[in-house]
Design a protein around this motif. Structure first.
Motif, PDB file in Angstrom:
ATOM      1  N   THR A   4       0.833  -1.208   0.000  1.00  0.00           N
ATOM      2  CA  THR A   4       0.000   0.000   0.000  1.00  0.00           C
ATOM      3  C   THR A   4       0.866   1.255   0.000  1.00  0.00           C
ATOM      4  O   THR A   4       0.562   2.216  -0.715  1.00  0.00           O
ATOM      5  CB  THR A   4      -0.952   0.030   1.208  1.00  0.00           C
ATOM      6  OG1 THR A   4      -0.202  -0.144   2.412  1.00  0.00           O
ATOM      7  CG2 THR A   4      -2.013  -1.053   1.102  1.00  0.00           C
ATOM      8  N   GLU A   5       1.939   1.252   0.779  1.00  0.00           N
ATOM      9  CA  GLU A   5       2.850   2.399   0.786  1.00  0.00           C
ATOM     10  C   GLU A   5       3.554   2.533  -0.565  1.00  0.00           C
ATOM     11  O   GLU A   5       3.716   3.632  -1.091  1.00  0.00           O
ATOM     12  CB  GLU A   5       3.882   2.264   1.900  1.00  0.00           C
ATOM     13  CG  GLU A   5       4.816   3.454   1.970  1.00  0.00           C
ATOM     14  CD  GLU A   5       5.890   3.326   3.038  1.00  0.00           C
ATOM     15  OE1 GLU A   5       6.799   4.181   3.041  1.00  0.00           O
ATOM     16  OE2 GLU A   5       5.844   2.388   3.855  1.00  0.00           O
ATOM     17  N   TRP A   7       2.418   1.642  -3.529  1.00  0.00           N
ATOM     18  CA  TRP A   7       1.495   2.187  -4.526  1.00  0.00           C
ATOM     19  C   TRP A   7       1.141   3.644  -4.229  1.00  0.00           C
ATOM     20  O   TRP A   7       0.924   4.426  -5.151  1.00  0.00           O
ATOM     21  CB  TRP A   7       0.262   1.313  -4.671  1.00  0.00           C
ATOM     22  CG  TRP A   7       0.584   0.045  -5.394  1.00  0.00           C
ATOM     23  CD1 TRP A   7       0.570  -1.218  -4.900  1.00  0.00           C
ATOM     24  CD2 TRP A   7       1.024  -0.075  -6.752  1.00  0.00           C
ATOM     25  NE1 TRP A   7       0.967  -2.116  -5.858  1.00  0.00           N
ATOM     26  CE2 TRP A   7       1.250  -1.445  -7.007  1.00  0.00           C
ATOM     27  CE3 TRP A   7       1.262   0.834  -7.778  1.00  0.00           C
ATOM     28  CZ2 TRP A   7       1.686  -1.919  -8.246  1.00  0.00           C
ATOM     29  CZ3 TRP A   7       1.692   0.367  -9.009  1.00  0.00           C
ATOM     30  CH2 TRP A   7       1.903  -0.987  -9.231  1.00  0.00           C
ATOM     31  N   ASP A   8       1.112   4.012  -2.958  1.00  0.00           N
ATOM     32  CA  ASP A   8       0.898   5.426  -2.614  1.00  0.00           C
ATOM     33  C   ASP A   8       2.022   6.280  -3.186  1.00  0.00           C
ATOM     34  O   ASP A   8       1.781   7.353  -3.742  1.00  0.00           O
ATOM     35  CB  ASP A   8       0.830   5.620  -1.099  1.00  0.00           C
ATOM     36  CG  ASP A   8      -0.477   5.148  -0.486  1.00  0.00           C
ATOM     37  OD1 ASP A   8      -1.455   4.923  -1.238  1.00  0.00           O
ATOM     38  OD2 ASP A   8      -0.515   5.006   0.754  1.00  0.00           O
TER      39      ASP A   8
END
Length: 64
Positions: A4-5, A7-8
């Motif tokens: 998630t980080e 892709w952020d």
């Protein structure tokens, strides 16, 4: 680093509409001639992939 980080960060630098396409089409030499999508699918750690993207895009040191 979690996915998630990862892709952020990709969305922040390439835009949310383009980051996934870039990850599927851009071959990154730091990933052994693979795309981001291929490297992640083959089990590379997100942090390792991010470092290769960071170098490829020539992002500032603060983004490493």
């Amino acid at each position: 680093m979690r996915l998630t980080e990862f892709w952020d960060r990709m969305d922040r630098h390439l835009g949310p509409a383009y980051s996934r396409t870039w990850a599927e089409t851009q071959v990154v030499s730091g990933l052994g001639g693979r795309t981001v999508a291929e490297a992640l699918a083959q089990g590379e750690h997100a942090k390792t992939v991010w470092r290769a993207v960071w170098a490829h895009l020539q992002l500032p040191a603060s983004e490493r």
